[in-house]
Design a protein around this motif. Structure first.
Motif, PDB file in Angstrom:
ATOM      1  N   PHE A  65       0.852  -1.183   0.000  1.00  0.00           N
ATOM      2  CA  PHE A  65       0.000   0.000   0.000  1.00  0.00           C
ATOM      3  C   PHE A  65       0.889   1.234   0.000  1.00  0.00           C
ATOM      4  O   PHE A  65       1.805   1.342   0.807  1.00  0.00           O
ATOM      5  N   SER A 124       4.363   1.191   7.785  1.00  0.00           N
ATOM      6  CA  SER A 124       3.386   0.734   8.766  1.00  0.00           C
ATOM      7  C   SER A 124       3.006  -0.701   8.441  1.00  0.00           C
ATOM      8  O   SER A 124       2.558  -0.987   7.347  1.00  0.00           O
ATOM      9  N   LYS A 172       2.564  -1.385   4.436  1.00  0.00           N
ATOM     10  CA  LYS A 172       2.028  -0.064   4.105  1.00  0.00           C
ATOM     11  C   LYS A 172       3.122   0.994   4.209  1.00  0.00           C
ATOM     12  O   LYS A 172       3.859   1.024   5.196  1.00  0.00           O
ATOM     13  N   SER A 218       3.176   4.911   4.420  1.00  0.00           N
ATOM     14  CA  SER A 218       2.274   6.049   4.591  1.00  0.00           C
ATOM     15  C   SER A 218       2.761   7.254   3.801  1.00  0.00           C
ATOM     16  O   SER A 218       3.885   7.303   3.313  1.00  0.00           O
ATOM     17  N   MET A 273       8.498  -2.338  11.348  1.00  0.00           N
ATOM     18  CA  MET A 273       8.250  -2.802  12.727  1.00  0.00           C
ATOM     19  C   MET A 273       7.080  -3.760  12.846  1.00  0.00           C
ATOM     20  O   MET A 273       6.076  -3.458  13.491  1.00  0.00           O
ATOM     21  N   MET A 286       4.805  -6.549  14.286  1.00  0.00           N
ATOM     22  CA  MET A 286       4.542  -7.022  15.648  1.00  0.00           C
ATOM     23  C   MET A 286       3.997  -8.447  15.564  1.00  0.00           C
ATOM     24  O   MET A 286       2.927  -8.668  14.988  1.00  0.00           O
ATOM     25  N   ALA A 307       0.276  -9.936  15.736  1.00  0.00           N
ATOM     26  CA  ALA A 307      -0.700  -8.846  15.684  1.00  0.00           C
ATOM     27  C   ALA A 307      -0.831  -8.375  14.242  1.00  0.00           C
ATOM     28  O   ALA A 307      -1.730  -8.808  13.530  1.00  0.00           O
ATOM     29  N   ASN A 308       0.111  -7.526  13.800  1.00  0.00           N
ATOM     30  CA  ASN A 308       0.046  -7.112  12.404  1.00  0.00           C
ATOM     31  C   ASN A 308       1.121  -7.818  11.578  1.00  0.00           C
ATOM     32  O   ASN A 308       1.533  -7.330  10.528  1.00  0.00           O
ATOM     33  N   MET A 367       1.505 -10.904  24.512  1.00  0.00           N
ATOM     34  CA  MET A 367       0.197 -11.526  24.398  1.00  0.00           C
ATOM     35  C   MET A 367      -0.668 -11.356  25.643  1.00  0.00           C
ATOM     36  O   MET A 367      -1.803 -11.780  25.678  1.00  0.00           O
ATOM     37  N   ARG A 368      -0.103 -10.740  26.673  1.00  0.00           N
ATOM     38  CA  ARG A 368      -0.911 -10.453  27.846  1.00  0.00           C
ATOM     39  C   ARG A 368      -1.333  -8.994  27.850  1.00  0.00           C
ATOM     40  O   ARG A 368      -2.489  -8.669  28.029  1.00  0.00           O
ATOM     41  N   PHE A 388      -8.568 -13.601  31.299  1.00  0.00           N
ATOM     42  CA  PHE A 388      -7.532 -12.729  30.745  1.00  0.00           C
ATOM     43  C   PHE A 388      -6.935 -11.851  31.843  1.00  0.00           C
ATOM     44  O   PHE A 388      -5.716 -11.723  31.975  1.00  0.00           O
ATOM     45  N   PHE A 416      -4.447 -15.419  27.173  1.00  0.00           N
ATOM     46  CA  PHE A 416      -3.640 -14.434  26.461  1.00  0.00           C
ATOM     47  C   PHE A 416      -4.486 -13.788  25.364  1.00  0.00           C
ATOM     48  O   PHE A 416      -5.567 -14.295  25.037  1.00  0.00           O
ATOM     49  N   LEU A 417      -3.973 -12.710  24.795  1.00  0.00           N
ATOM     50  CA  LEU A 417      -4.774 -11.957  23.828  1.00  0.00           C
ATOM     51  C   LEU A 417      -5.312 -12.791  22.667  1.00  0.00           C
ATOM     52  O   LEU A 417      -6.470 -12.628  22.288  1.00  0.00           O
ATOM     53  N   PRO A 418      -4.512 -13.681  22.069  1.00  0.00           N
ATOM     54  CA  PRO A 418      -5.071 -14.457  20.950  1.00  0.00           C
ATOM     55  C   PRO A 418      -6.299 -15.260  21.381  1.00  0.00           C
ATOM     56  O   PRO A 418      -7.270 -15.357  20.627  1.00  0.00           O
ATOM     57  N   ILE A 423      -2.526   5.174  10.694  1.00  0.00           N
ATOM     58  CA  ILE A 423      -3.060   3.944  10.107  1.00  0.00           C
ATOM     59  C   ILE A 423      -2.802   2.735  11.008  1.00  0.00           C
ATOM     60  O   ILE A 423      -2.830   1.607  10.577  1.00  0.00           O
ATOM     61  N   ILE A 432      -4.385  -1.885  15.523  1.00  0.00           N
ATOM     62  CA  ILE A 432      -4.446  -3.117  16.309  1.00  0.00           C
ATOM     63  C   ILE A 432      -5.208  -2.915  17.625  1.00  0.00           C
ATOM     64  O   ILE A 432      -6.153  -3.633  17.927  1.00  0.00           O
TER      65      ILE A 432
END
Lengths: 482, 211
Positions: free
Chosen positions: A30, A203, A207, A209, A231, A233, A236-237, A280-281, B51, B57-59, B100, B103
């Protein structure tokens, strides 16, 4: 022998590279910026203008890699060479653009102001093992829109060291570039002797930007090095697998690299990043975790495999105070980055998810950097025979402390830390007031601030850049302590 | 296994298919829809508790939220037909213009939705006027606005200023979120709050809407 560490098998490196190219060819990336879209169109690429997506053929990626230089030399404000970002060379700079500082007196995190950044820059200027500055602290006492250029303005005034910086608004580039040119003399000199590196963060996922595209385009035009800071994560992304994050990092970084080489073949770029193991917490981006270190070293190997200068955000901590977590995270990250030969290692002083700078910690981190330099020099044979002749000396003497050989070598053979590192006996430590490393670092900070030799920037240049940075009614020169 | 146990099992395991099957079973066998939703709600609350206790955990939390949503999507037309409104409130959520990163926002949206709020997720890079227009259109109770960058964070203030200008500030509660957001910033711009994670964001949203 230089100690080294290997994270990825060679076949895996090629696999990462090929898959990153496949991603750019099949999924594309993107691109938000209009000028970038036009550049890509001019190169004959079919841009999906409505969705702002573009797919890159592998040949173009390979061609771009060929034109990107494998070495970047940084020069200080006076034009003296500081470091070559190439091979397994390393250079440290403080973590950049912290929103807050850890107040050295109260040990509390608070919003930062101009004085914090000026003091920080003065201290870093005198640190032996941190060879570059960064525009490290966001000053809340100036308008947000001029924050990026204001930080560069201060760094140029208070320090000779090369600077890692970046734009936070598209319009800032012009001003920042003009200040750099004013300091260097002219545009050509700035290109020949880079004084600043501009960070640009794609991003995730895939992406680029508007702002970051503009930064890499503008830098490419003027031959200013761009440092890509992808970066992902984990989980997550980006994929949760460390290798998956490394592939995504490669794809995002290659996309940026192609844009710069289309603007100007040979434009200097750095294969950098700040990936994070997503916690993850807490849902935080844990930047000092062992997983983050693995990803960083892994993508660094990809950068080296592609023959590019490398960078990583390593050697920082996510702790909020100067405690043992701050120490182990920083120590592990710094030493491993050093052993890997990450060319530019950013993060000194930084805590709390890249949001808080600590003037005490940067002084402590200077020691860790020094030890890292020492470590990567490895063990060297100085004599032939190695020890036999010296051991003969013990037939007449009980020690070698005053021996010529000891005097000749001890400064090189042994790392000699500053007083920040405690090596005193318990009794001495108690009699000197049971000081923690934070206390000792704070004493060092005060000494360095007192010792700062004063601003040496040419007065005419100071006037020039003060003129360049003028914004509405703000007279930034009045904020200087000179 | 009794039905509520099955609901719990589906949600806590994050088994989307199982949750969907259970919802269909309720409709097919003409069981009490409200009872079923109560069962699912209990389960999602337990996921939230797990949680917070550090067991989940988040997942796992996200997956539970998605399983919950899958079941609720099946119940929705029935509730609509019966003109029953079980929604805890209406929320408009998004990441501010120029940013943008989404999450954190997506996580909060999923949890709000799983807990029973009607959530309108505007996505990322959303202009302030869009937040306000949408909130007016759906008659929202709450606007949640996220910003990751210090440069875009100022948009949160702009939203509140804009609501004030339009004399709409009292009509919507405003929650702000994002890494650079502090309690001090909440106070400075006059927002109604911020939370440290998605589960506490849900608790805060409930509290704000009840008050």
């Amino acid at each position: 022998m230089r100690p080294n560490i290997k994270i990825l098998e060679d076949e895996i490196k090629e696999k990462v590279f090929v898959e990153a190219m496949e991603i750019l060819e099949e999924i594309g990336f993107f691109v938000e910026n209009q000028e970038a879209i036009e550049i890509l169109q001019e190169a004959g690429l079919n841009v999906d203008v409505e969705n702002r997506r573009v797919k890159l053929p592998p040949d173009l990626v390979k061609k771009s890699l060929q034109s990107a230089p494998s070495s970047i030399t940084l020069f200080d404000r006076e034009g003296k060479e500081v470091t070559k970002l190439e091979g397994d060379n390393i250079c440290f700079d403080p973590g950049s653009a912290a929103l807050n500082v850890l107040d050295p007196e109260t040990n509390k995190i608070r919003t930062a102001v101009t004085k914090d950044f000026i003091d920080f820059t003065k201290v870093v200027e005198q640190l032996e093992h941190i060879h570059a500055q960064s525009t490290a602290i966001i000053c809340s006492d100036v308008p947000e829109v001029v924050g990026d250029r204001y930080r560069l303005y201060l760094a140029l005034i208070y320090s000779k060291k090369p600077i890692v910086t970046g734009t936070f608004a598209k319009e800032s580039f012009e001003v920042m570039k003009d200040m750099l040119i004013a300091v260097r003399g002219d545009e050509k000199e700035l290109k020949n002797k880079p004084l600043a590196i501009f960070d640009a963060c794609p991003s995730p996922p895939l992406k680029w930007s508007n702002l970051t595209c503009q930064s890499i385009i503008d830098c490419a035009k003027y031959g200013i090095p761009s440092e890509f800071v992808s970066m992902p994560m984990t989980g997550a992304n980006a994929p949760v697998t460390l290798l998956g994050a490394i592939v995504q990092h490669a794809a995002e970084t290659l996309a940026g690299l192609v844009i710069t080489q289309l603007v100007s073949p040979g434009a200097p770029v750095i294969w950098g990043g700040s990936p994070a193991a997503f916690d993850m917490r807490k849902g935080t981006m844990y930047l000092a975790s062992v997983d983050t270190i693995l990803i960083d070293l892994g993508y660094t190997e990809i950068g080296k495999y592609l023959n590019l200068p490398t960078h990583a955000y390593l050697g920082m901590s996510d702790a909020k105070i100067l405690d043992m977590q701050a120490g182990f995270e920083t120590g592990m990250g710094t030493l491993l980055a050093g052993i890997k030969g990450v060319n530019m290692i950013s993060g000194a002083g930084m805590m709390n998810f890249e949001s808080t700078q600590s003037i005490q910690k940067v002084v402590i981190d200077n020691e860790i950097a020094g030890m890292t330099f020492k470590f990567i020099n490895g063990i060297i044979q100085r004599d032939e025979p190695i020890a036999k002749n010296l051991l003969k000396v013990f037939q007449e003497k009980t020690h070698l402390l005053a021996h010529d050989h000891t005097l000749k070598w001890f400064r090189e053979e042994l790392y000699l830390p500053s007083e920040v590192v405690d090596r005193s006996t318990k009794e001495e430590w108690i009699s000197k007031g049971r000081k923690s490393i934070g206390d000792r670092a704070n004493e060092q900070v005060k000494k360095l601030l007192k010792k700062y030799p004063g601003v040496t920037l040419d007065r005419d240049i100071l006037s020039d850049i003060s003129e360049i940075i003028k914004y509405k009614d703000n007279d930034f020169r009045s904020k200087l302590d000179i | 296994m009794i039905f509520t146990e099955e609901c719990k099992d589906a949600i806590l395991r994050g088994n989307i298919d199982q949750a969907r099957d259970l919802a269909h079973k309720v409709l097919d066998e003409k069981l009490d829809v409200n009872n079923a939703i109560d069962g699912f709600s209990l389960a999602i609350r337990e996921a939230g508790d797990l949680f917070e206790e550090g067991e989940f955990f988040l997942p796992e939390l996200m997956r539970s939220a998605e399983a919950m949503k899958a079941a609720m999507t099946i119940f929705e037309p029935v509730l609509k037909e019966r003109k029953e409104d079980r929604s805890l409130g209406k929320i408009v959520i998004g990441t501010i213009e120029g940013d943008i990163h989404d999450i954190g926002k997506t996580l909060v949206a999923a949890m709000l939705s799983a807990e029973g709020f009607e959530v309108h997720d505007l996505g990322a890079d959303v202009p302030i006027s869009t937040f306000i227009d949408k909130a007016l259109e759906v008659d929202a109770n709450l606007i949640c606005i996220s910003a990751l960058l210090t440069t875009t964070m100022v948009g949160q203030k702009k939203l509140i200023d804009s609501l004030k200008e339009k004399n709409l500030r009292d009509r919507f509660k405003v929650l702000i979120g994002g890494a650079p957001v502090s309690k001090q910033w909440v106070k400075e711009i006059g927002a109604d709050g911020s939370a440290e994670n998605a589960v506490s964001a849900v608790k805060l949203a409930k509290k704000l809407i009840e008050s």
